[in-house]
Design an enzyme around this catalytic site. Structure first.
Site, PDB file in Angstrom:
ATOM      1  N   HIS A  66       0.508  -0.945   0.059  1.00 56.37           N
ATOM      2  CA  HIS A  66       0.454   0.449   0.243  1.00 56.37           C
ATOM      3  C   HIS A  66       0.781   1.295   0.176  1.00 56.37           C
ATOM      4  O   HIS A  66       0.563   1.608  -0.741  1.00 56.37           O
ATOM      5  CB  HIS A  66      -0.786   0.180   1.049  1.00 56.37           C
ATOM      6  N   ASP A 108      -5.922   5.545   0.569  1.00 54.43           N
ATOM      7  CA  ASP A 108      -6.434   3.692   0.307  1.00 54.43           C
ATOM      8  C   ASP A 108      -7.652   3.320   0.657  1.00 54.43           C
ATOM      9  O   ASP A 108      -7.471   3.639   1.949  1.00 54.43           O
ATOM     10  CB  ASP A 108      -4.800   3.557   0.085  1.00 54.43           C
TER      11      ASP A 108
HETATM   12  C1  UDX Z   1      -0.718  -7.229  -1.608  1.00 54.03           C
HETATM   13  C2  UDX Z   1      -1.502  -7.532  -1.548  1.00 54.03           C
HETATM   14  O1  UDX Z   1      -1.965  -9.143  -1.615  1.00 54.03           O
HETATM   15  C3  UDX Z   1      -1.951  -7.296  -3.388  1.00 54.03           C
HETATM   16  O2  UDX Z   1      -2.293  -8.268  -3.817  1.00 54.03           O
HETATM   17  C4  UDX Z   1      -2.059  -6.108  -3.573  1.00 54.03           C
HETATM   18  O3  UDX Z   1      -1.927  -5.588  -4.620  1.00 54.03           O
HETATM   19  C5  UDX Z   1      -1.198  -5.399  -2.850  1.00 54.03           C
HETATM   20  O4  UDX Z   1      -0.914  -5.785  -1.222  1.00 54.03           O
HETATM   21  P1  UDX Z   1       1.594  -7.804  -1.541  1.00 54.03           P
HETATM   22  O5  UDX Z   1       2.248  -9.169  -1.455  1.00 54.03           O
HETATM   23  O6  UDX Z   1       2.893  -6.142  -0.775  1.00 54.03           O
HETATM   24  O7  UDX Z   1       0.473  -7.375  -1.888  1.00 54.03           O
HETATM   25  O8  UDX Z   1       2.732  -8.098  -2.864  1.00 54.03           O
HETATM   26  P2  UDX Z   1       3.206  -6.031  -4.581  1.00 54.03           P
HETATM   27  O9  UDX Z   1       1.763  -5.528  -4.391  1.00 54.03           O
HETATM   28  O10 UDX Z   1       3.447  -6.927  -5.474  1.00 54.03           O
HETATM   29  O11 UDX Z   1       3.695  -5.984  -3.415  1.00 54.03           O
HETATM   30  C6  UDX Z   1       5.334  -5.863  -3.307  1.00 54.03           C
HETATM   31  C7  UDX Z   1       6.159  -4.877  -3.344  1.00 54.03           C
HETATM   32  O12 UDX Z   1       7.566  -5.725  -2.585  1.00 54.03           O
HETATM   33  C8  UDX Z   1       6.539  -4.924  -4.949  1.00 54.03           C
HETATM   34  O13 UDX Z   1       6.928  -3.242  -4.505  1.00 54.03           O
HETATM   35  C9  UDX Z   1       7.951  -5.461  -4.963  1.00 54.03           C
HETATM   36  O14 UDX Z   1       9.581  -4.786  -5.742  1.00 54.03           O
HETATM   37  C10 UDX Z   1       8.217  -4.929  -3.439  1.00 54.03           C
HETATM   38  N1  UDX Z   1       9.854  -6.742  -3.279  1.00 54.03           N
HETATM   39  C11 UDX Z   1       8.907  -7.624  -3.146  1.00 54.03           C
HETATM   40  C12 UDX Z   1      10.223  -6.542  -3.158  1.00 54.03           C
HETATM   41  O15 UDX Z   1      11.232  -5.183  -3.778  1.00 54.03           O
HETATM   42  N2  UDX Z   1      11.328  -7.689  -2.930  1.00 54.03           N
HETATM   43  C13 UDX Z   1      11.281  -8.258  -2.879  1.00 54.03           C
HETATM   44  O16 UDX Z   1      11.617 -10.126  -2.391  1.00 54.03           O
HETATM   45  C14 UDX Z   1       9.634  -8.718  -2.448  1.00 54.03           C
END
Ligand code: UDX
Length: 472
Positions: free
Chosen positions: A18, A112
């Site tokens: 978020h 949000d």
């Molecule tokens: C949550 C929800 O589950 C998702 O479906 C919703 O759309 C947003 O919040 P999340 O697991 O946080 O998801 O995934 P995502 O939205 O993809 O965000 C993860 C963030 O962490 C991305 O920006 C990604 O680049 C970052 N990340 C993740 C890293 O930089 N390194 C990692 O190893 C894993």
């Protein structure tokens, strides 16, 4: 009047998923639309947010709202969504005090999805109020539609397992709706329904999508006939807002390794902020990657059924610490072609790197956008929340991903299927269209953000105008 800038207060709920899009919104408001922004973060320290900023933004200030102890207020087994919502609710008094303490009163409050209860604070303090759906228009449509669901729709969808039909939008297949989400007795459902009622009370709804990505759904959201109540509130697609590669990325061993690999030869495997797999699934995934004979980077976390190993959380252990969760000899056999990264990797930098040619992802919306804006095709492997809907959209509608045959959350996907999927997006003739299509989407997203005529740029300009008017 002396050069007055609109001042937006942004409220991000806990969690990187978020915080990232809300922060990117703040950066765009400051950089392109002349705003002064105060970003309120909950349960995230200011230094984490500052480190995401990478460079100073003089008109963007970050304020940390103190962490509230909610342990006495919820069932410890409550879902993470419920915990976030309760946390946001309990933070409202400190948000109110913090806004009152600002030197210049904000013109608008932008929250949000989990912050809509803060609309009451905006109303009391005479501010415009917006909600930012950090995911898709399709997810927004289901959110707003849920409160109107009656018993017959519920029976049709839940008992007869028919797709959930949202007026004017694509139906949501039974397997891709949000599970417990439609269980009327579940607290998450009750809270979600409330959010669906509150969102249309905003002065506008922002979405992290763009006109050309979801034209039908965005059209339906604007169409009075289709989603009646929503038509009264303007919807603004403002995406794709995704974290860019920073100007000063430290070279770490992952990026150094990637640098040595051929163009588009590496598949990156990661399940978001905290996604985990079962031990059996990890074994199959390891074998699938090995059998595919493709280069890979895999962010490995302890399996969901074996997370007792505190030592694994010590990043200093490096990939060796992960071996105990992987098939015997896996690291040694794949040393030449693969890199196992424990817990967390520099994802944005990996996806932006020319050596990366595919992404096996849990389809969190940030990860999805990061993949699209870098033209990287995906294997969609949703785990929870709205990720199944994202996966369905990526595969069936946009054609930029492939997906295991049935929901990966309900069974163990076999090594043979994984091998086939990896080869498909990385090298097979069959995956050609997918690779081509994601590159087209990358350009479509870039176009939307352009300051000359970009649809998302124009959406934010409209909000800026609205805020400027209310200054006078
Ligand atoms: C949550 C929800 O589950 C998702 O479906 C919703 O759309 C947003 O919040 P999340 O697991 O946080 O998801 O995934 P995502 O939205 O993809 O965000 C993860 C963030 O962490 C991305 O920006 C990604 O680049 C970052 N990340 C993740 C890293 O930089 N390194 C990692 O190893 C894993």
């Amino acid at each position: 009047m002396q050069n007055a800038k609109p001042h937006a207060a942004l409220l991000a709920s806990p969690g990187m998923g978020h915080l990232i899009p809300v922060l990117e919104l703040g950066k765009r408001l400051v950089t392109y639309h002349g705003f002064h922004v105060t970003l309120f973060v909950v349960a995230t320290d200011v230094s984490t947010t500052q480190s995401l900023l990478e460079e100073p933004y003089p008109n963007l200030n970050v304020v940390n709202l103190p962490l509230v102890d909610i342990s006495g207020l919820i069932d410890p087994t409550a879902t993470i969504v419920t915990k976030i919502i309760v946390m946001m609710r309990e933070t409202l008094p400190s948000l109110r005090s913090a806004i009152l303490a600002l030197k210049s009163p904000p013109t608008a409050l932008i929250v949000d999805l989990f912050g809509t209860e803060a609309f009451a604070v905006a109303e009391e303090l005479n501010m415009l109020k917006y909600v930012f759906d950090t995911s898709t228009a399709w997810f927004l449509a289901i959110t707003i539609y849920v409160p109107t669901i009656d018993k017959s729709v519920e029976d049709e969808h839940i008992i007869q397992k028919q797709p959930l039909r949202i007026p004017g939008c694509k139906s949501v297949p039974f397997d891709d709706t949000l599970g417990a989400f439609l269980d009327r007795n579940d607290q998450t459902f009750i809270e979600f329904k409330r959010i669906g009622i509150e969102m249309p009370m905003a002065d506008g709804i922002l979405m992290n999508t763009w006109e050309d990505l979801e034209p039908t759904t965005i059209g339906a959201l604007r169409d009075f006939q289709m989603l009646g109540r929503v038509a009264k509130v303007p919807v603004y697609p403002i995406g794709p807002l995704a974290r860019p590669v920073g100007p000063s990325v430290p070279r770490n061993h992952v990026l150094n390794w990637l640098q040595k690999q051929p163009n588009e030869s590496v598949i990156y495997v990661s399940f978001g902020s905290g996604g985990t797999l079962s031990s059996d699934q990890m074994t199959e995934l390891a074998w699938g990657l090995e059998l595919s004979k493709q280069r890979f980077i895999w962010v490995v976390r302890p399996p969901i059924d074996n997370d007792a190993s505190g030592a694994f959380f010590n990043l200093a252990d490096g990939s060796e610490g992960a071996q105990k969760f992987l098939p015997e000899g896996f690291l040694a056999r794949t040393r030449e072609v693969g890199l196992v990264v424990p817990m967390w990797a520099p994802q944005v930098e990996i996806l932006a790197h020319p050596s990366t040619g595919g992404f096996l992802s849990h389809c969190g919306w940030n990860s999805t956008l990061e993949s699209i804006i870098n033209g990287v095709p995906m294997i969609a492997w949703p785990l929870y929340a709205e990720q199944n809907m994202n996966a369905a959209m990526l595969t069936e509608e946009l054609g930029v991903a492939v997906r295991p045959k049935t929901s990966a959350s309900e069974r163990v996907v076999s090594r043979a299927e994984i091998e086939m999927l990896v080869r498909k997006i990385m090298e097979d003739e069959e995956g050609f269209e997918i690779r081509k299509r994601v590159k087209e989407l990358k350009y479509s997203g870039e176009k939307a953000l352009r300051s000359k005529g970009g649809s998302s740029y124009n959406s934010l300009s409209q909000i800026a105008k609205h805020c400027e008017h209310s200054l006078h």
